[in-house]
Design an enzyme around this catalytic site. Sequence first.
Site, PDB file in Angstrom:
ATOM      1  N   LYS A 174       7.173   3.197 -12.494  1.00 36.29           N
ATOM      2  CA  LYS A 174       8.432   3.256 -11.937  1.00 36.29           C
ATOM      3  C   LYS A 174       8.030   2.702 -10.514  1.00 36.29           C
ATOM      4  CE  LYS A 174       9.071   7.628 -12.659  1.00 36.29           C
ATOM      5  NZ  LYS A 174       9.519   8.875 -12.912  1.00 36.29           N
ATOM      6  N   THR A 205      20.482  10.757  -5.757  1.00 37.71           N
ATOM      7  CA  THR A 205      19.602  10.079  -7.017  1.00 37.71           C
ATOM      8  C   THR A 205      18.702  11.151  -7.315  1.00 37.71           C
ATOM      9  OG1 THR A 205      17.854   9.373  -5.490  1.00 37.71           O
ATOM     10  CG2 THR A 205      19.490   7.461  -6.019  1.00 37.71           C
ATOM     11  N   GLY A 207      17.115  13.782  -9.577  1.00 39.62           N
ATOM     12  CA  GLY A 207      16.934  13.866 -11.060  1.00 39.62           C
ATOM     13  C   GLY A 207      16.582  12.620 -11.744  1.00 39.62           C
ATOM     14  N   THR A 208      16.483  11.575 -11.051  1.00 41.39           N
ATOM     15  CA  THR A 208      16.136  10.147 -11.649  1.00 41.39           C
ATOM     16  C   THR A 208      14.919  10.226 -12.674  1.00 41.39           C
ATOM     17  OG1 THR A 208      15.143   9.429  -9.777  1.00 41.39           O
ATOM     18  CG2 THR A 208      17.285   8.606 -10.179  1.00 41.39           C
TER      19      THR A 208
END
Length: 261
Positions: A174, A205, A207-208
């Site tokens: 990521k 953001t 918990g992405t």
Amino acid sequence: MTPPRVLTVAGSDSGGGAGIQADLKTMLALGVHGMSVVTAVTAQNSLGVQGAWELPADAVRAQFRSVVDDIGVQAVKTGMLASAELVETVAELLAGTDAPVVVDPVGVSKHGDALLAASALESVRTKLLPTATVATPNLDEVAQLTGVRVETETDLRRAADAVLGHGPRWALIKGGHLAGDAVDLLTDGTDEHWLRAPRHDNRHTHGTGCTLASAIAAGLAKGLSVPEAARTAKEYVTGAIAAGFALGGGIGPVDHGWRFR
């Protein structure tokens, strides 16, 4: 008709933005039945993690067996595992399961709080990652696990190779911490998929990572291929980030129900 069943093995976030709470919200939003094995309880809010207590390995094992032996699973997602003992317990349970496994090798919270003991890193490398159908580390976790530091998009390939060296079938690196578009690299060492999305100027953001991994697991449970599950998960989490909202005095959560608004 019974929906596909997905199991999250992760920590509880009392603020509801990440952890099993985010996982179960994601699963509901994506039309699968979510189930949980709680590995740790955190006292957590928009400002950070104020405390964390891991559960005994026997409690984790009992929860897993209760769900898998009676209800069954079509995919499993792992998140916060806290200690070497829990990492090894979960890896052993996963090794006896036929369902695809998405490993989110959670090391640090969005606020910089450690969620994995340093002594557990070797267990993640040697026991947990080999069970993964897909591993989904962010750039900090890549550095923690492999020593590879990613500074540009071209470094993502090197990071993926290093992660694949520990045994997962696919690695999704990521690149959200890089500048420019939010770009991730999904590869099995041969097949490469670059997942790009516009970067949203929204600091809420929290918990992405949990959300993305759970969305991939939901796709796999529905029978999608790994590349297709990752692509649809990226679309879902991008929308959730765009709709993220303020909560408390710090970083708010992504909006898991954005498609229903």
